[in-house]
Design a protein around this motif. Structure first.
Motif, short mmCIF file in Angstrom:
data_model
loop_
_atom_site.label_atom_id
_atom_site.label_comp_id
_atom_site.label_asym_id
_atom_site.label_seq_id
_atom_site.Cartn_x
_atom_site.Cartn_y
_atom_site.Cartn_z
N ASP A 236 3.32 -12.59 0.77
CA ASP A 236 2.37 -12.45 -0.34
C ASP A 236 2.86 -11.38 -1.30
OD1 ASP A 236 -0.06 -11.58 -1.85
OD2 ASP A 236 -1.04 -13.05 -0.54
N GLU A 237 2.89 -11.73 -2.58
CA GLU A 237 3.38 -10.79 -3.59
C GLU A 237 2.57 -9.51 -3.62
OE1 GLU A 237 2.73 -11.50 -7.92
OE2 GLU A 237 4.91 -11.76 -7.95
N ARG A 238 1.26 -9.63 -3.34
CA ARG A 238 0.41 -8.44 -3.33
C ARG A 238 0.82 -7.49 -2.21
NH1 ARG A 238 -5.02 -11.93 -3.08
NH2 ARG A 238 -3.60 -13.02 -1.63
N ARG A 239 1.16 -8.05 -1.07
CA ARG A 239 1.60 -7.21 0.05
C ARG A 239 2.91 -6.50 -0.30
NH1 ARG A 239 5.03 -7.43 4.63
NH2 ARG A 239 4.17 -6.18 6.35
N GLY A 240 3.84 -7.22 -0.90
CA GLY A 240 5.11 -6.61 -1.26
C GLY A 240 4.94 -5.43 -2.19
N ARG A 241 4.05 -5.57 -3.18
CA ARG A 241 3.83 -4.46 -4.11
C ARG A 241 3.17 -3.29 -3.39
NH1 ARG A 241 2.13 -8.62 -7.73
NH2 ARG A 241 -0.04 -8.17 -7.21
N ALA A 242 2.17 -3.57 -2.57
CA ALA A 242 1.45 -2.49 -1.90
C ALA A 242 2.37 -1.71 -0.96
CB ALA A 242 0.26 -3.05 -1.13
N PRO A 276 12.73 -8.30 -0.29
CA PRO A 276 12.52 -6.94 -0.81
C PRO A 276 12.82 -6.80 -2.29
CG PRO A 276 13.70 -6.90 1.28
CD PRO A 276 13.67 -8.33 0.85
N ASP A 277 13.88 -7.47 -2.76
CA ASP A 277 14.21 -7.36 -4.19
C ASP A 277 13.07 -7.87 -5.05
OD1 ASP A 277 16.71 -6.23 -3.83
OD2 ASP A 277 17.70 -8.18 -3.65
N ALA A 278 12.49 -9.00 -4.66
CA ALA A 278 11.37 -9.55 -5.43
C ALA A 278 10.17 -8.62 -5.38
CB ALA A 278 11.00 -10.93 -4.90
N ALA A 279 9.96 -7.97 -4.24
CA ALA A 279 8.82 -7.04 -4.13
C ALA A 279 8.99 -5.87 -5.08
CB ALA A 279 8.70 -6.54 -2.69
N VAL A 280 10.21 -5.33 -5.15
CA VAL A 280 10.45 -4.21 -6.06
C VAL A 280 10.31 -4.66 -7.50
CG1 VAL A 280 12.18 -2.55 -6.84
CG2 VAL A 280 11.93 -3.02 -4.40
N GLN A 281 10.85 -5.82 -7.82
CA GLN A 281 10.76 -6.32 -9.19
C GLN A 281 9.31 -6.56 -9.60
OE1 GLN A 281 13.26 -9.75 -8.78
NE2 GLN A 281 15.12 -8.52 -8.58
N SER A 282 8.51 -7.10 -8.67
CA SER A 282 7.10 -7.32 -8.96
C SER A 282 6.37 -5.99 -9.18
CB SER A 282 6.45 -8.10 -7.82
OG SER A 282 5.07 -8.27 -8.04
N THR A 283 6.71 -5.00 -8.39
CA THR A 283 6.09 -3.69 -8.54
C THR A 283 6.42 -3.09 -9.90
OG1 THR A 283 6.32 -3.37 -6.15
CG2 THR A 283 5.84 -1.41 -7.46
N LEU A 284 7.67 -3.25 -10.33
CA LEU A 284 8.06 -2.77 -11.66
C LEU A 284 7.33 -3.54 -12.76
CD1 LEU A 284 11.92 -2.40 -11.11
CD2 LEU A 284 10.25 -0.55 -11.27
N ALA A 285 7.22 -4.84 -12.59
CA ALA A 285 6.57 -5.67 -13.61
C ALA A 285 5.10 -5.30 -13.77
CB ALA A 285 6.70 -7.15 -13.25
N GLU A 286 4.44 -4.94 -12.68
CA GLU A 286 3.03 -4.56 -12.73
C GLU A 286 2.85 -3.12 -13.19
OE1 GLU A 286 0.17 -6.30 -12.17
OE2 GLU A 286 1.43 -8.08 -12.21
N GLY A 287 3.93 -2.40 -13.42
CA GLY A 287 3.82 -1.02 -13.86
C GLY A 287 3.41 -0.05 -12.78
N GLU A 288 3.49 -0.47 -11.52
CA GLU A 288 3.09 0.41 -10.42
C GLU A 288 4.22 1.34 -9.99
OE1 GLU A 288 1.05 -1.61 -7.25
OE2 GLU A 288 0.28 -3.12 -8.61
#
Length: 754
Positions: A236-242, A276-288
């Motif tokens: 889940d993308e939300r889990r990766g960001r968190a 992991p790469d997608a999780a980091v990229q998603s976190t950057l995209a969300e500005g977190e």
């Protein structure tokens, strides 16, 4: 060294045996072997536990601001810290609003690093991230923009803590937590942390619970499974960001202000994040989180410029474009603080100090001093920023500087990161001249509750500031300090580089020493006596035999943790008072961690039973108990319990009355007969008992031993169960490296001195 002062009598202590399955000494580090840092080491363990139950940025709201009643008018220390934190948050909000344009990217970057930087450029430019970077993102779920508060003058008096969340909001969050199997006790903190609409936020993204201090990924996963059912999955993308944000927060607890992408993604994989790469990229995209590039050092040792900068465009050379850069991922909170700190320090270094007193006056003051003190006075006369290093005896030199500046008519002040250091240095200043300069707590200075206050422009109303115990300064406190200093001021940072680093992220003092951007005065004044000889040897990696004819140093071998507790109590209650003449109330026990069979919890329970027995009717505390209160992360206020009533637990901390509400006692008050080395940093006691049980071997390092042993002024007893692990730690285990950006940020702004 000698053995214990006198053979102990077996009836002088109650043996506290470890319970079954007792964890190690660093049990409560708040980290584990998945942390992208020194998980479980002494610094991390103490950094995470120095303020029990305290939170980071969000956690401050959860534990320090949720009740609205935990900082009454009497709680000046707590209010000062909260006020300083509010100023910092307002500053960060303003900086966020001022950020214009994308972060420059290196033309020669490739692979994941280039993708990360491309993501940042797209996000900051308002563009949709490229599909090749982010794949097929789901519906946009961007957090509400943070309101930008208009700048205002710093408060001159502490204000009441902000009101907590509405009862109905807390109740709504409690229902969600119960539905997901999470403890109801998390409701007030979670509601305060997530703000309005916390219930809806948790239902939409259950992994938001991971933002609450003390919640771990496996616990957030269980909560998410209970709420989402079949929709919940590890990908889940939300889990990766968190989990990405959680790991960056854990790295901050270990002292890092940012992490390299490879290190972050490797740890995400250990945490069960499939991509992991997608999780980091998603976190950057969300500005977190944010990505940064810093120039690496050139062959001459000087950090170069980042590739792709305007200088490269002017030069047009291929070699310029190929200059190496380092890509880092960090949380905005710490990134902006470190950038602000670099800007403020560069302003001090590049500006000429005020012409306060003639050159002849300064030279006369220097001539009247001796040795390194004279060098320090001369350096301060002509520079806005000066570093001073040395041990305990070297504190006499900044004290001499302050009195010389005071005699020249300067508004000279000193500040310490903690109350222990403040009181220690205040005694040294008062011994020279009671009507001379004063020392205050740094939090009180910045909040305006102590010290000279602020001028019409909002800057501190002073000409010279000496910060003692500078290694305890983290980037957020350093940034707030640098922004509060007026133009032309003189700032002196003094401390012992061998002690443990700050509890918060960054290594401000160490980075400045390494950067070489300002004068550095190394004291030649050694600490006296056998204790001084022992600690000096530890500082260079040698744990040698020291002659201690006055029993200044005593080694007490033990076989196991139970015996370590037994002998520690004997030393504090009987042996040290009888043979050394230091009463129990002036003896401090120091051990590597809070957990374990001989950690602070077990030791404090045993010491309380002998020194102040009682039923502990109020959260385990009784009047007369020796305690430490942590009103905010990294803050340790030693004190005594006065009484307890309907308002809460009444403490006396450094002569100030503090009331800790009932709901905050468990999370912010500990017994204080035994401390960790981080909690004890900045303090000094006539006698110290350092407890090193066998299960503490992995937590030892040279800085830990140096800090713990160096807290003793007259006598040191070492309860030793680690055998050869102690000399090995001193000789082979230096301070853990911290990933920071301050040297690279300073390099383009100030020249290297010397």
């Amino acid at each position: 060294m000698s053995t214990e002062p006198e053979p102990p009598s077996e009836d002088t202590a109650d043996t506290v045996a470890p319970g079954p399955g007792a964890p190690g000494a660093a049990e409560d580090a708040g980290t584990d072997d998945g942390l992208p840092a020194e998980a479980g080491d002494a610094e991390t363990a103490e950094g995470g536990e120095a303020s029990p139950g305290a939170d980071g940025e969000g956690g401050a709201a959860a534990t320090g601001e949720s009740g609205g009643a935990d900082a009454p008018a009497q709680v000046s220390e707590s209010q000062a810290e909260l006020a300083a934190q509010r100023i910092e948050r307002e500053r960060i909000a303003r900086r966020k609003a001022e950020r214009q344009g994308p972060i420059e990217a290196g033309a020669k970057l490739s692979g994941t690093a280039a993708d990360l930087l491309a993501a940042v450029r797209a996000v900051e430019g308002g563009e949709k991230p490229a599909a090749t970077v982010f794949g097929e993102p789901g519906p946009a779920r961007r957090p509400a923009p943070e309101p930008v508060r208009p700048p205002g003058p710093a408060p001159t008096a502490p204000s009441a803590a902000p009101a907590g969340p509405a009862p109905e909001a807390v109740e709504a969050v409690r229902r969600v937590l119960t539905e997901g199997g999470a403890p109801e006790s998390l409701a007030p903190g979670t509601a305060a942390l997530l703000g309005e609409g916390a219930e809806e936020a948790l239902r939409a993204d259950p992994w938001q619970l991971l933002r609450v201090t003390g919640v771990r990924p496996e616990q957030a996963d269980g909560f998410a499974r209970a709420l989402l059912g079949a929709e919940c999955g590890p990908d889940d993308e939300r889990r990766g960001r968190a989990v990405t944000v959680w790991l960056l927060e854990q790295a901050a607890l270990a002292g890092h202000t940012a992490l390299e992408p490879a290190r972050l993604t490797a740890t995400l994989a250990q945490r069960g994040v499939p991509d992991p790469d997608a999780a980091v990229q998603s976190t950057l995209a969300e500005g977190e989180a944010l990505a940064f590039q810093d120039a690496l050092e050139e062959p001459g040792g000087r950090p170069g410029r980042a590739a792709g900068g305007p200088e490269d465009a002017d030069e047009g050379g291929e070699g310029a474009e190929e200059r190496p850069v380092r890509v880092l991922i960090g949380l905005e909170r710490y990134a902006l603080a470190e950038e602000s700190l670099a800007d403020g320090l560069a302003r001090l270094v590049n500006a000429a100090p005020k012409q306060d007193g003639s050159g002849a006056d300064w030279e006369e003051a220097a001539a009247s001093a001796q040795g390194s003190a004279a060098e320090l006075i001369r350096a301060v006369a002509g520079h806005g920023l000066v570093l001073h290093t040395g041990g305990e005896a070297a504190l006499a030199e900044p004290a001499a500087l302050l009195h010389a500046a005071h005699a020249l008519g300067l508004r000279a002040w000193a500040a310490a990161p903690g109350p222990l250091g403040r009181d220690r240095f205040a005694a040294l200043l008062d011994s020279k001249a009671p009507d001379g300069p004063a020392v205050v707590a740094l939090a009180g200075l910045l909040a305006g509750t102590e010290g000279p206050g602020r001028d019409a422009d909002g800057a501190l109303d002073l000409d010279l500031l000496v910060v003692v115990d500078a290694p305890q300064l983290d980037v957020e406190a350093g940034a707030l300090l640098a922004e509060s200093l007026p133009d032309g001021v003189r700032l002196v940072l003094t401390g012992d580089p061998g002690v443990l680093g700050s509890v918060g992220p960054g290594r401000v003092f160490g980075d400045l020493l390494a950067a070489g951007v300002c004068p550095q005065i190394a004291s030649r004044r050694p600490d006296p006596g056998p204790l001084g000889e022992l600690v000096s040897g530890i500082g260079i990696g040698e744990l040698g035999q020291v002659e201690a004819p006055g029993k200044e140093i005593v080694i007490v071998p033990v076989r196991d943790a139970g015996e370590a507790v037994h002998r520690t109590v004997q030393l504090v209650v009987d042996s040290v008072p009888r043979a050394i003449g230091v009463p129990a109330e002036e003896t401090q026990v120091i051990t590597p961690g809070h957990g374990g069979a001989a950690g602070t919890r077990v030791l404090n329970a045993a010491l309380k039973e002998r020194l102040n027995p009682g039923p502990g009717r109020f959260g385990g505390f009784d009047p007369g108990d020796r305690v430490v209160h942590s009103p905010a992360p990294g803050r340790t206020l030693p004190g005594r319990v006065v009484k307890a009533d309907a308002d809460g637990l009444h403490l006396s901390c450094g002569g100030e009355d503090v009331i800790v509400p009932r709901e905050r006692v468990e999370g912010s008050v500990r017994h204080g007969w035994a401390l960790t080395a981080h909690q004890a940093a900045g303090g000094r006691w006539p006698a110290v008992v350092a407890v090193l049980p066998g299960d503490a071997a992995q937590a030892l390092s040279r800085p830990w031993v140096y800090t713990a042993f160096g807290r003793a002024a007259r006598h040191l007893s070492v309860v030793q169960g680690v055998e050869q692990a102690l000399p090995h730690a001193v000789a082979e285990i230096p301070a853990k490296p911290r990933t920071t950006r301050l040297p690279a940020l300073l390099a383009p702004q100030v020249p290297v001195t010397g």
